[in-house]
Design an enzyme around this catalytic site. Structure first.
Site, PDB file in Angstrom:
ATOM      1  N   ASN A 157      39.834  35.371  44.365  1.00 32.98           N
ATOM      2  CA  ASN A 157      40.592  36.616  43.993  1.00 32.98           C
ATOM      3  C   ASN A 157      41.073  37.490  45.219  1.00 32.98           C
ATOM      4  O   ASN A 157      40.304  37.745  45.959  1.00 32.98           O
ATOM      5  CB  ASN A 157      39.788  37.508  42.783  1.00 32.98           C
ATOM      6  CG  ASN A 157      39.793  36.744  41.641  1.00 32.98           C
ATOM      7  OD1 ASN A 157      40.029  35.859  41.344  1.00 32.98           O
ATOM      8  ND2 ASN A 157      39.172  37.538  40.803  1.00 32.98           N
ATOM      9  N   MET A 158      42.292  38.100  45.176  1.00 31.45           N
ATOM     10  CA  MET A 158      42.747  39.020  46.127  1.00 31.45           C
ATOM     11  C   MET A 158      41.650  39.834  46.582  1.00 31.45           C
ATOM     12  O   MET A 158      41.508  39.898  47.529  1.00 31.45           O
ATOM     13  CB  MET A 158      43.923  39.764  45.363  1.00 31.45           C
ATOM     14  CG  MET A 158      45.272  39.231  45.009  1.00 31.45           C
ATOM     15  SD  MET A 158      46.063  39.477  46.466  1.00 31.45           S
ATOM     16  CE  MET A 158      47.450  38.468  45.840  1.00 31.45           C
ATOM     17  N   LYS A 159      41.072  40.728  45.546  1.00 30.87           N
ATOM     18  CA  LYS A 159      40.048  41.375  45.792  1.00 30.87           C
ATOM     19  C   LYS A 159      38.928  41.025  46.683  1.00 30.87           C
ATOM     20  O   LYS A 159      38.552  41.852  47.490  1.00 30.87           O
ATOM     21  CB  LYS A 159      39.341  41.829  44.468  1.00 30.87           C
ATOM     22  CG  LYS A 159      38.278  43.061  44.363  1.00 30.87           C
ATOM     23  CD  LYS A 159      38.179  43.763  43.216  1.00 30.87           C
ATOM     24  CE  LYS A 159      36.772  44.115  42.768  1.00 30.87           C
ATOM     25  NZ  LYS A 159      36.402  43.121  41.952  1.00 30.87           N
ATOM     26  N   GLY A 160      38.627  39.718  46.449  1.00 29.98           N
ATOM     27  CA  GLY A 160      37.611  39.407  47.547  1.00 29.98           C
ATOM     28  C   GLY A 160      36.126  39.898  47.378  1.00 29.98           C
ATOM     29  O   GLY A 160      35.772  40.220  46.073  1.00 29.98           O
TER      30      GLY A 160
END
Ligand code: B12
Ligand code: B12
Ligand SMILES: Cc1ncc(COP(=O)(O)O)c(C=O)c1O
Ligand SMILES: Cc1ncc(COP(=O)(O)O)c(C=O)c1O
Lengths: 252, 518, 252, 518
Positions: free
Chosen positions: C125-128
């Site tokens: 995910n983007m968020k990481g």
């Protein structure tokens, strides 16, 4: 059960155990693997290093779960004889009246430089421990509490002067083997003075086990959570036994 | 402990939940599912498995074409019973054996079917009442300790090892035993059969496993002098059937959430809504306390952010439960201690949330879940986080207390882990037993402010949901950031509209006895 | 340091460690001794059973401290190659632009019946994770997250259809070896389909180690606390390396 | 956190302590001891050991007949310095070497002696001021974290292993390092010399050991960007000398209790009273914070019963400290978390006691000791008791926080134990950092009642002590149930009355600079 017993995680014989230790190495990727290999070198299997982290420069802490292939043959594990004869205070007093016929003289002390008297007090003081009265409360015992930091010499001298039947030596500090050192010094001094066989020699402390006591040449050793009545019973029975054998009332 | 909260906002949240749930209830009333029908069969006494280990209730339901099934499996079985004179169980066996075809009795008049079924329905209802009475009698005789009630899980995968673990836990002081279900059983569209010794991350929920554990706990309860409760999981594709089996085997609680399956297992929402309703109606009548799954919002996303969603879900679960005729004392709403242990004053936030829930749902037996997500392999640290969780629970008067395990991040609990975990709870709850009664929260402080903002956030969320509708809100990922479409997800094909003359005799009997808000 | 390393209590090489386990025996005097003997059988010395108590009928719990005579040769412990090349997101993107020249296609999934997606999401995910962006955020990666409970067949089919360069398989549930079973199934299926050498095959999960990954036939394995950038860097470097060797841009 | 307490009772307790201590101070003013005199020599620069490892200050003091010593060792040395032109250190060396006899300079006029000493006394005073200034400068530059200040012990017996452990502890977050003294050093009537690597249960307190640890901590402080404090033990037969050495080696705190030696080490009471006074005067001037030993009452008897005695001892320690010219900010009064963990609501009692102490001594840097007596080999349970201790400390705003060790019942701390212990404190104190600010104690509740009864009990005890006198009270076993006679106990023979013209130039110089209540 006759076959060996293994630790139980959630299934019989899975041998699961938890370990934790510090390694004097810097933590990094490889450190976890080092911890795992140490466990493997110890003969553990299914080793999981579940935690590994730096706790200081050059030191890492680890938590592991693993299975041991080893087991223990419980049938051949013997309980220390010390606590064998369970009796209440009343029973002990009755037993002494019947089999010894006079008050048993007991001298207790926290020997060496050890000043932890709470333990020996728990055994000797009226108040006792966990609702179990101390030896001073017994009718057929005369208890002398020499207190803390008592030199072996003084304890031995006192034993001679007061014709003591049983010696209770306490050691709470165990660092660098100070307990073993002090216990040994006492027993050797008693032997040198030819008193060893005249007394019931008992040692105690949180790290004391029946095994250790035997190795050190004591008649018994009492550890964690000892109750005064257990000690009283042991002394009474042992002394009575000796009297029976020697047929006389030793130095009465 | 006391906290000032905005009661008008609380009332408003309840009103909103009412209007959120109402349309869903209309949908529920007009539909049924294969699992509801299978539950009806089980209540009529059908049991066992046919070829390929397929449970008889599944065989029977699948043997009917949808148009016929749409009038209710009970009607079909009733006709067969009327014609053949077999009792429902025998009828089921005959169908499973392929000896008779359920469809062939279609001609029989509905009335005859109803009549033929009546005694069996009454027998089924009696069984539920008996089990419930049994529980009442034992609870009377074997008093439980005061809450928080210590709840531990067993999850070896092997029901017999689970039994050993459960009995040991009871001796250590456990009041509730949960047999964790094997990984993803919620996705099976049937209930496995018989005693099982293989499972991943848990043990299969089967009637026989229920029976084995109940028997062991009844024995242990007598020895302990305390009634020990048993719980398992309903949520999933078989909510109504599990509810039926749990009632019969006298489980005392069930994980039963109105949206868990949808959000966390991608089970079709219509299926879930219809299923949860009938399962809860059964739970209500069997005196089973439901446990809802709000904890899942917290394990999958940030606990601080999710707090309003948790409260909103609690309101919705409460409303669905009421609609199923369930009294507050059986509604075990869920919360969990999942805030990052590294957050400064995180403990204050936990206390705020727990106390808020306690005051918003004063009569609900709240279910408080332990820290899980932030637990690591550092079992020493983990044990401490559990201790503050235990403290929060006793301070805020939680009811059902799931004991945290120091090995949470490592394995399903070992027998020794459970003992340490119960020691932890007993030590903390005893040394701080009445601490909560001793303190007042400072007005305007961090705790009060946090509670207020969570409640406000919840009201806003419920308003948005009410304005577009629950199914649409779920489709819009309002909950747990997951997006589910009304017709997507598992088990959608098991939902069907009730045809005219639809019969579910148990639903009728239950509604007659339970008080369901209009 | 070349000589073996031992656990550190309060003195170099004292070998001290803490253990705890349950034995399926009734607690009594002898049980503590049984626990001690088990430790001795395991080769531990200076064994102290500091806690022993009944936790249930037929079960006793113990805490021990002891010294291990074993050590580990840290110099020969290798870190897993997986995290060898540390690069930031920018560096990885630059590296890929330079050495691969096209977007790297990555497919990630939590395979088998495992539904624990938080871990694989943390990587994709983007968020990481912990402030380190996930692969979806990388300019030179195209990441597909197939989610949870993905059957090996489906993952392999997807790999074929989408010409995936790297597969990320996650397993969080490890009970009864389910992780090993699922990982193995995946690698075997890839081999059967002749895809194994066409992809960079990576596994991960809290119990995964470089060693396990190697044994299973994966190119790398990532465990506790993995950061997305570590994974991205490994994939980029490994793929570039293969391209270099094969001289071509594989199925570009 | 706030607690309602009876301020008039508090004031009354202070007044009582004043009248309890006054007569003892009169005795102190008229007497000196061998250790006071040895301290004077050390301040004049005498150091090193003579034959049989006997410290030079001991040799010098013992070389004088009591009547001569009764006028103060300083006077004698002063005369020798005046006659020989040697500086005090050289004089001491000559005496120890047997080259010169201190007695032979008796004829010299007192005035000459005073004059000859003056520059050396000023040099000694300057050294103390410099060390104190050094500390101030570092504290300015290397700010400490907010209290509770995490304090851990090192006790391997080997100063070099201790150093390794101390530096590691600093990296883990420790703010104060205590080097625990070897078993019973308090009973030695001299201060051992040099770096030591052997000790039982602790490491000998020697000037060289102080220096080694101080240097290591100064380095670690720079790296950590926080000034790390060092502490050791004064109480015992060498209180004044340890105070002198600690000042010179810039220790920041010292265990220094006005009655510990008497009650727990059977040291003569007159010896202790005289010694503690001069040692505290030195501590006051060196900016060293004293730590008192009330915890000892709790480890040896029941903690619930002893609470009033603890408070009484705190009042008496405070009064003795004030009389030695010590400001509140340097008076680290002791308390400990020693109530039986099995007692229901024991946590409430602990909180009550801690908060009461906090409010009674608002400006004192309270020293809070961890659970020890009820710790067992169950390290998991022990870690939890420590956690509630940590919570109590941060809730009630304690200052000097001794981190409890999960292995308390097993061994002196391992390096890893210390790390876990500090993790415990940091986790709990961070997650509950401002919890204390959030809560108010309910009036009339268990906590308030407990605090009130402890205060009342203390007032009664102090009244009884005041009515018969402190020495008599100790003889009457009013404290810790131990009976000590005024002339019994160790070191009695080292006490002597000051003869006319007695000189202790440092006492004079210190009193001139400190503000001592009349
Ligand atoms: C109380 C205490 C003190 C008190 C002692 C007061 C007193 N009058 O006893 C004070 C504060 C003075 C103290 C000082 C020190 N202590 Co201390 N202390 C403890 C503590 C907290 C509790 C001990 C206790 O009272 N236990 C309760 C009693 C009832 O249990 P017990 O002693 O085990 O006794 C039972 C059994 O063992 C048995 N038993 C014991 N003796 C005997 C004898 C016989 C004949 C029999 C039959 C049975 C028996 O029966 C008893 C009842 O069941 C322990 C930590 C702990 N929690 O154990 C540390 C501890 C024992 N102390 C320790 C140390 C190092 C010291 C010091 C040396 C520290 C220092 N350098 O200043 C000093 C020096 C004292 C000295 N010279 O020995 C260490 C010892 C480490 C080691 N394994 O060597 C411990 C373990 C703490 C630690 N982890 O560092 N201590
Ligand atoms: C959150 C959680 C859940 C959530 C999952 C929600 C979701 N969508 O993921 C829910 C509540 C649904 C759940 C359910 C279950 N869970 Co669960 N769960 C956890 C929990 C608390 C946290 C896991 C987590 O999110 N960790 C945080 C992430 C970031 O860490 P991570 O997964 O290790 O991932 C990191 C690394 O491992 C690595 N990584 C991981 N995968 C990959 C892949 C690749 C390619 C790479 C490169 C790296 C990588 O990178 C990540 C970032 O650093 C753990 C306990 C714990 N504290 O670990 C139990 C735990 C994992 N669950 C467990 C169990 C048994 C279950 C159930 C089976 C219980 C049941 N019977 O109902 C169910 C079934 C679910 C299923 N079918 O699999 C057990 C597993 C026991 C074991 N060792 O086998 C645990 C350990 C708890 C326990 N002690 O019992 N669970
Ligand atoms: C309400 C509810 N039902 C069911 C489950 C678990 O069931 P499964 O893992 O089979 O989906 C959970 C687990 O968290 C839950 O919270
Ligand atoms: C005030 C004070 N001084 C000194 C000590 C220890 O010194 P010793 O063990 O050498 O008597 C203690 C230990 O508790 C103490 O509290």
């Amino acid at each position: 059960m006759t076959q060996g017993v293994k630790p139980y995680g959630d299934t019989m014989n899975d041998g699961k155990m938890q370990l934790s230790f510090t390694l004097p190495i810097e933590w990094n990727e490889a450190a976890d693997e080092a911890a795992r290999q140490l466990a493997v070198n110890m003969g553990l299997v299914d080793v999981q290093v579940v935690e590994g982290r730096k706790i200081a420069t050059g030191f890492s802490f680890f938590v592991l779960y693993a299975s041991t292939p080893h087991s223990v043959d419980v049938d051949n594990v013997k309980a220390s004889p010390a606590r064998a004869h369970a009796m209440s205070m009343e029973e002990v007093d009755a037993f002494v009246a019947e089999n010894v016929g006079r008050k048993i003289r007991v001298a207790g002390a926290c020997i060496g430089t050890d000043a932890h008297t709470v333990g020996i007090d728990a055994i000797l003081n009226m108040k006792g421990y966990k609702g179990d009265y101390g030896l001073e409360r017994y009718h057929w015992f005369e208890a002398f509490n020499l207190g803390s930091q008592v030199a072996a010499e003084d304890l031995v001298r006192f034993t001679k002067e007061k014709d003591v039947d049983a010696i209770l030596a306490s050691q709470i500090v165990t660092q660098k083997g100070s307990d073993v050192k002090n216990f040994t010094e006492l027993v050797e001094l008693l032997e040198a003075e030819g008193l060893r066989d005249r007394v019931v020699l008992v040692c105690g402390g949180p790290r004391v086990t029946g095994l250790l006591a035997a190795e050190l040449g004591y008649d018994a050793g009492f550890g964690r959570g000892t109750l005064p009545s257990e000690v009283a019973a042991f002394i009474a029975v042992t002394l009575a036994e000796r009297l029976r054998r020697s047929g006389s009332q030793l130095f009465a | 402990m006391e906290l000032r909260i905005d009661q008008t906002s609380v009332d408003r949240c309840r009103a909103l939940s009412g209007s959120i749930v109402a349309p869903v209830e209309a949908f529920i009333a007009a539909h049924s599912t294969v699992s509801v029908e299978r539950a009806v069969l089980r209540l009529l006494g059908l049991d066992g498995v046919g070829r390929d280990e397929i449970p008889v209730p599944n065989v029977v339901v699948e043997s009917l074409a949808t148009p016929v099934l749409a009038r209710g499996i009970a009607l079909a079985i009733g006709k067969m019973v009327a014609e053949t004179g077999l009792n429902p169980a025998q009828a089921g066996a005959a169908i499973a054996a392929g000896e008779l075809d359920l469809a062939q009795f279609g001609a029989t008049p509905d009335e005859a079917a109803r009549a033929a079924l009546a005694p069996h329905v009454e027998a089924g209802m009696r069984r539920l009442r008996e089990r419930r009475a049994e529980r009442g009698e034992r609870l009377e005789r074997l008093k439980q300790l005061p809450p928080p009630l210590l709840y531990v899980i067993v999850a070896s995968g092997n029901i017999y090892e689970d039994r050993t673990a459960a009995v040991a836990a009871v001796e250590a002081g456990a009041q509730i035993i949960a047999v964790i279900r094997s990984t993803g059983q919620s996705l099976l569209d049937f209930v496995p059969y018989g005693a099982t010794t293989e499972g991943f991350g848990g043990t299969y929920a089967t009637q026989e496993n229920f029976r084995i554990m109940r028997a062991a706990l009844d024995e242990a309860s007598e020895r302990a002098g305390r009634y020990v409760m048993l719980t398992n999981y309903a949520s999933g594709l078989c909510m109504p059937e599990i509810a039926a089996l749990a009632a019969v085997e006298r489980l005392d609680m069930l994980l039963n959430d109105s949206m868990y399956g949808i959000l966390f297992r991608d089970i079709n929402m219509k299926r879930t809504f219809v299923d949860q309703h009938f399962s809860r109606t059964l739970n209500a009548y069997s005196g089973i306390i439901i446990n809802t799954g709000e904890d899942n919002y917290l394990t999958t996303a940030d606990a601080v952010d999710q707090a309003p969603a948790v409260l909103a879900s609690q309101f919705i679960n409460e409303e669905f439960a009421h609609r199923a005729g369930m009294p507050d004392r059986q509604i075990g709403l869920g919360d969990a201690y999942e805030i990052d242990p590294g957050l400064e004053d995180g403990f204050l936030f936990q206390v705020a949330q727990a106390q808020l829930t306690r005051q918003v749902f004063p009569d609900a037996p709240l279910k408080y879940m332990p820290p899980t997500k932030h637990m690591t392999g550092d079992v020493f640290k983990g044990h401490l986080i559990d201790a503050l969780f235990n403290l929060t629970s006793v301070m805020t008067g939680q009811t059902i207390h799931l004991c945290g395990m120091l090995t949470e991040a490592i394995h399903t609990p070992f027998l020794g882990d459970r003992a340490l975990s119960i020691d932890n709870a007993r030590y903390v709850m005893n040394t701080a037993r009445h601490f909560g009664d001793e303190i007042v929260v400072k007005p305007g402080g961090t705790i009060e402010k946090r509670a207020a903002s969570v409640l406000a956030g919840c009201e806003v969320l419920l308003e948005r949901v009410a304005s577009i509708g629950l199914m649409e809100a779920i489709e819009g990922a309002f909950f747990a950031d997951v997006k589910r479409s009304p017709d997507g997800g598992r088990g959608a094909d098991g939902v069907f509209a009730r045809a005219p003359g639809y019969l579910n005799p148990f639903e009728d009997a239950l509604r007659a006895e339970l008080t369901v808000p209009a």
